[in-house]
Motif scaffolding. Structure first.
Motif, mmCIF file in Angstrom:
data_model
loop_
_atom_site.group_PDB
_atom_site.id
_atom_site.type_symbol
_atom_site.label_atom_id
_atom_site.label_comp_id
_atom_site.label_asym_id
_atom_site.label_seq_id
_atom_site.Cartn_x
_atom_site.Cartn_y
_atom_site.Cartn_z
ATOM 1 N N THR A 170 0.853 -1.195 0.000
ATOM 2 C CA THR A 170 0.000 0.000 0.000
ATOM 3 C C THR A 170 0.886 1.241 0.000
ATOM 4 O O THR A 170 2.046 1.187 0.416
ATOM 5 C CB THR A 170 -0.920 0.020 1.241
ATOM 6 O OG1 THR A 170 -0.112 -0.012 2.419
ATOM 7 C CG2 THR A 170 -1.864 -1.180 1.229
ATOM 8 N N PRO A 171 0.356 2.387 -0.449
ATOM 9 C CA PRO A 171 1.140 3.626 -0.409
ATOM 10 C C PRO A 171 1.569 3.964 1.016
ATOM 11 O O PRO A 171 0.870 3.650 1.985
ATOM 12 C CB PRO A 171 0.172 4.669 -0.966
ATOM 13 C CG PRO A 171 -0.802 3.891 -1.800
ATOM 14 C CD PRO A 171 -0.952 2.577 -1.096
ATOM 15 N N LEU A 172 2.729 4.613 1.131
ATOM 16 C CA LEU A 172 3.279 4.972 2.438
ATOM 17 C C LEU A 172 3.503 6.470 2.515
ATOM 18 O O LEU A 172 3.875 7.112 1.529
ATOM 19 C CB LEU A 172 4.615 4.263 2.677
ATOM 20 C CG LEU A 172 4.620 2.748 2.866
ATOM 21 C CD1 LEU A 172 6.057 2.275 3.084
ATOM 22 C CD2 LEU A 172 3.742 2.342 4.041
ATOM 23 N N ARG A 173 3.301 7.005 3.731
ATOM 24 C CA ARG A 173 3.692 8.380 4.013
ATOM 25 C C ARG A 173 4.684 8.336 5.169
ATOM 26 O O ARG A 173 4.394 7.769 6.222
ATOM 27 C CB ARG A 173 2.486 9.237 4.394
ATOM 28 C CG ARG A 173 2.881 10.666 4.704
ATOM 29 C CD ARG A 173 1.719 11.486 5.226
ATOM 30 N NE ARG A 173 2.170 12.771 5.716
ATOM 31 C CZ ARG A 173 1.529 13.502 6.614
ATOM 32 N NH1 ARG A 173 0.395 13.059 7.134
ATOM 33 N NH2 ARG A 173 1.999 14.660 7.002
ATOM 34 N N PHE A 174 5.863 8.912 4.967
ATOM 35 C CA PHE A 174 6.886 8.922 6.007
ATOM 36 C C PHE A 174 6.660 10.129 6.920
ATOM 37 O O PHE A 174 6.264 11.206 6.450
ATOM 38 C CB PHE A 174 8.283 9.005 5.385
ATOM 39 C CG PHE A 174 8.649 7.793 4.572
ATOM 40 C CD1 PHE A 174 9.199 6.685 5.169
ATOM 41 C CD2 PHE A 174 8.425 7.772 3.203
ATOM 42 C CE1 PHE A 174 9.539 5.565 4.429
ATOM 43 C CE2 PHE A 174 8.750 6.669 2.442
ATOM 44 C CZ PHE A 174 9.310 5.554 3.061
ATOM 45 N N ASP A 175 6.916 9.941 8.193
ATOM 46 C CA ASP A 175 6.813 11.056 9.133
ATOM 47 C C ASP A 175 7.768 12.173 8.709
ATOM 48 O O ASP A 175 8.859 11.918 8.180
ATOM 49 C CB ASP A 175 7.152 10.600 10.546
ATOM 50 C CG ASP A 175 6.118 9.615 11.104
ATOM 51 O OD1 ASP A 175 4.966 9.654 10.628
ATOM 52 O OD2 ASP A 175 6.485 8.818 11.982
ATOM 53 N N CYS A 201 7.161 13.365 2.883
ATOM 54 C CA CYS A 201 7.556 12.442 1.821
ATOM 55 C C CYS A 201 6.576 11.283 1.790
ATOM 56 O O CYS A 201 6.226 10.729 2.835
ATOM 57 C CB CYS A 201 8.976 11.932 2.064
ATOM 58 S SG CYS A 201 9.535 10.677 0.895
ATOM 59 N N MET A 202 6.100 10.934 0.618
ATOM 60 C CA MET A 202 5.255 9.753 0.475
ATOM 61 C C MET A 202 5.467 9.151 -0.910
ATOM 62 O O MET A 202 6.056 9.764 -1.798
ATOM 63 C CB MET A 202 3.776 10.090 0.703
ATOM 64 C CG MET A 202 3.162 11.069 -0.258
ATOM 65 S SD MET A 202 1.444 11.435 0.199
ATOM 66 C CE MET A 202 0.953 12.540 -1.139
ATOM 67 N N GLY A 203 5.000 7.929 -1.062
ATOM 68 C CA GLY A 203 5.191 7.260 -2.337
ATOM 69 C C GLY A 203 4.464 5.945 -2.368
ATOM 70 O O GLY A 203 3.789 5.546 -1.409
ATOM 71 N N LEU A 210 8.383 20.222 0.559
ATOM 72 C CA LEU A 210 9.355 20.850 1.449
ATOM 73 C C LEU A 210 8.697 21.463 2.678
ATOM 74 O O LEU A 210 9.371 21.763 3.662
ATOM 75 C CB LEU A 210 10.148 21.908 0.682
ATOM 76 C CG LEU A 210 10.989 21.373 -0.480
ATOM 77 C CD1 LEU A 210 11.726 22.503 -1.180
ATOM 78 C CD2 LEU A 210 11.979 20.324 0.015
ATOM 79 N N THR A 211 7.367 21.648 2.630
ATOM 80 C CA THR A 211 6.639 22.183 3.786
ATOM 81 C C THR A 211 6.130 21.035 4.649
ATOM 82 O O THR A 211 5.311 20.229 4.182
ATOM 83 C CB THR A 211 5.441 23.043 3.338
ATOM 84 O OG1 THR A 211 5.903 24.098 2.494
ATOM 85 C CG2 THR A 211 4.704 23.617 4.545
ATOM 86 N N PRO A 212 6.605 20.897 5.896
ATOM 87 C CA PRO A 212 6.117 19.815 6.758
ATOM 88 C C PRO A 212 4.608 19.889 6.923
ATOM 89 O O PRO A 212 4.036 20.966 7.109
ATOM 90 C CB PRO A 212 6.843 20.061 8.088
ATOM 91 C CG PRO A 212 8.062 20.858 7.724
ATOM 92 C CD PRO A 212 7.648 21.713 6.562
ATOM 93 N N GLY A 213 3.949 18.749 6.857
ATOM 94 C CA GLY A 213 2.501 18.692 7.020
ATOM 95 C C GLY A 213 1.727 18.922 5.742
ATOM 96 O O GLY A 213 0.491 18.906 5.761
ATOM 97 N N ALA A 214 2.414 19.142 4.609
ATOM 98 C CA ALA A 214 1.709 19.419 3.348
ATOM 99 C C ALA A 214 0.823 18.256 2.925
ATOM 100 O O ALA A 214 -0.212 18.454 2.281
ATOM 101 C CB ALA A 214 2.723 19.741 2.248
#
Length: 521
Positions: free
Chosen positions: A80-85, A110-112, A130-134
């Motif tokens: 499944t797609p992942l979003r990194f902290d 970052c996600m992918g 580049l913006t945290p929480g985007a």
């Protein structure tokens, strides 16, 4: 002297270029707030960027090994797609490769996701903000839906059919070739010259026409031959390469056509020639201009009737071979001077291909440098190697008389020098080794006016003069002085028309505007 590549190369990759895949990322940009994105195709054990947004130009030349990049490895392993902290401690594979971010990437989102086509793993989609929480507001279901649309786009490109997309995303329809066997190295570059070469290869490769590959030493003529073979119907048969310049005249006939036992002194057994070894496949006659005249006549006879006759053998033998020829010589001049047969020239040159020099390829030098850096990184077993902004300017400014081969040697030496100055230490915080201008070791010819393919001015007319560089300046100051002088000349010639100057410089108008502003022109 001779190389035989028996059967297909290992691994396959789609024939999709950036022109076909970039619209998929452009469509995602309408609905996802990312600053950088990439489609990475899995080829064997590596991930190869095919299309990017927001990444530096040399990224296209990189090959990422998942075992060296834990984020990419986790994406490949996840169903499944992942979003990194945002504060994830795993190193980012794009450190130093985000456009406008030369230093370590700050805290960012970052996600992918792993991509599939026809039930098989195609590669990865990566997205960085580049913006945290985007990416905080994007639910797993939404991301999965957009990933499915990308997979549908890839499948549609493979099958040459339109892909249905939801409202808000423009349709992506492109006709491209099916996957094909890929040579060890690729024809990298976004320049008009390289796009034209790839288009010409796509036209002639599926045919059985003889191709005459023309170009200076070091431009990659053998790589073009490999690409022609890989994209032909003969791809599963051998590709045999022979260097005509290394053929001793008294052995040339035996090398090409073989011989029967006893045909010559020392011929103790029957021998197959290169034409028979290449039967059903492709034969590359490299440096064809060096072939002796006597052998040219015998080669012409083979090309005309498809038969060879071994020395010492009265029986002709049929051969089914596609012949490619390559040379750095001006064969027309050789014909005029009686050194090359005109009938052989026309027989070989059914479809001539000109391989552009590195000087004609503009900013392609950065993608090629990225590829060579990746090779050196794995060869040396070191940390990532990255070019500094000044090193990139120096590479773009160099004349490159030795073309791509010279660039490869420059990058190899620079990698060794940089690693010697910054050896790997377990506790070192830096994630890569920087390659700067002093590591490149380029000579003063770097600043020649002929070295600026992206800023090549027209011949001086009227009151204009060739840009000059004061000798006392350092490399960066001298490069900027040259650019400033050239831009002023070009703006004068075009009466301040920035669009015309951008076309002459071979760069996008927005990039020209930023350059003018930075240089104060």
């Amino acid at each position: 002297m001779t190389t035989i590549l028996q059967g297909p190369h290992q691994g396959t990759a789609t024939a999709h270029g950036e022109e076909a895949l970039r619209p998929l990322l452009d469509a995602l940009r309408l609905v996802l707030p990312f600053d950088a994105a990439a489609l990475l195709r899995r080829t064997g054990t590596t991930l190869r960027p095919l299309a990017c947004i927001g990444l530096t130009e040399e990224v296209i030349g990189h090959r990422f090994e998942p075992e060296r990049h834990p984020r990419l490895a986790r994406l490949l392993a996840s169903a499944t797609p992942l979003r990194f902290d945002a504060d994830c401690a795993l190193p980012d594979p794009y450190d130093g490769l985000i456009d406008g971010q030369p230093d370590l990437l700050p805290v960012h989102d970052c996600m992918g996701a792993r991509l599939h086509v026809d039930g098989r793993v195609w590669g990865l989609l990566t997205l960085d903000a580049l913006t945290p929480g985007a990416f905080a507001a994007i639910t797993p279901a939404q991301l999965a839906a957009w990933v499915a649309q990308v997979e549908g786009g890839l499948a549609a490109l493979d099958k040459r059919v339109p892909v249905a997309v939801p409202a808000g995303m423009p349709p992506v329809i492109h006709a491209v070739d099916r996957p094909s066997i890929t040579p060890r190295r690729e024809l990298l570059g976004r320049s008009a010259a390289m796009r034209h070469l790839r288009e010409e290869i796509a036209i002639v490769a599926p045919s059985d026409l003889s191709v005459l590959i023309l170009g200076e030493t070091g431009v990659g003529k053998e790589l073009v031959a490999q690409r022609l073979h890989a994209d032909s119907v003969r791809r599963d048969a051998p590709l045999v390469l022979i260097n005509c310049a290394a053929l001793p005249e008294h052995l040339a006939e035996s090398e090409l056509f073989g011989h029967r036992r006893g045909a010559y002194t020392g011929a103790t057994q029957d021998r197959l020639g290169k034409f028979e070894l290449a039967h059903g496949g492709t034969l590359l006659l490299d440096e064809i201009g060096e072939l002796p005249l006597a052998m040219q006549a015998k080669l012409l006879r083979v090309l005309q009737n498809g038969e060879i006759q071994r020395p010492g053998d009265d029986r002709p033998r049929r051969v089914d071979v596609r012949v490619l020829a390559a040379t750095h010589r001006d064969l027309r001049a050789d014909i005029a001077q009686g050194r090359f047969r005109s009938d052989l020239y026309h027989r070989l040159g059914a479809y001539p291909l000109h391989v552009p020099t590195l000087r004609e390829r503009g900013r392609d030098v950065l993608a090629l440098a990225g590829a060579f850096l990746e090779e050196m990184q794995h060869r040396l077993g070191t940390r990532a190697l990255r070019l500094t902004p000044l090193a990139k300017e120096a590479l773009l400014a160099h004349v490159w008389p030795g073309n791509v081969r010279e660039l490869e040697h420059v990058i190899s030496r620079a990698a060794l020098r940089a690693r010697a100055q910054h050896p790997d230490h377990p506790g070192r915080s830096a994630r890569w080794i920087s390659i700067d201008t002093q590591h490149l070791g380029l000579g003063s010819e770097t600043l020649s006016a002929a070295s600026k393919p992206d800023l090549a001015s027209a011949p001086p007319t009227g009151g204009t003069h060739a840009p000059t560089v004061p000798p006392h300046l350092g490399l960066r100051e001298a490069t900027e002085a040259f650019q400033r002088d050239w831009l002023r000349e070009a703006l004068t010639r075009h009466a301040g028309n920035q669009a015309a100057v951008a076309r002459e410089a071979g760069m996008h108008r927005s990039n020209l505007f930023r350059l003018l502003r930075r240089l104060g022109v």
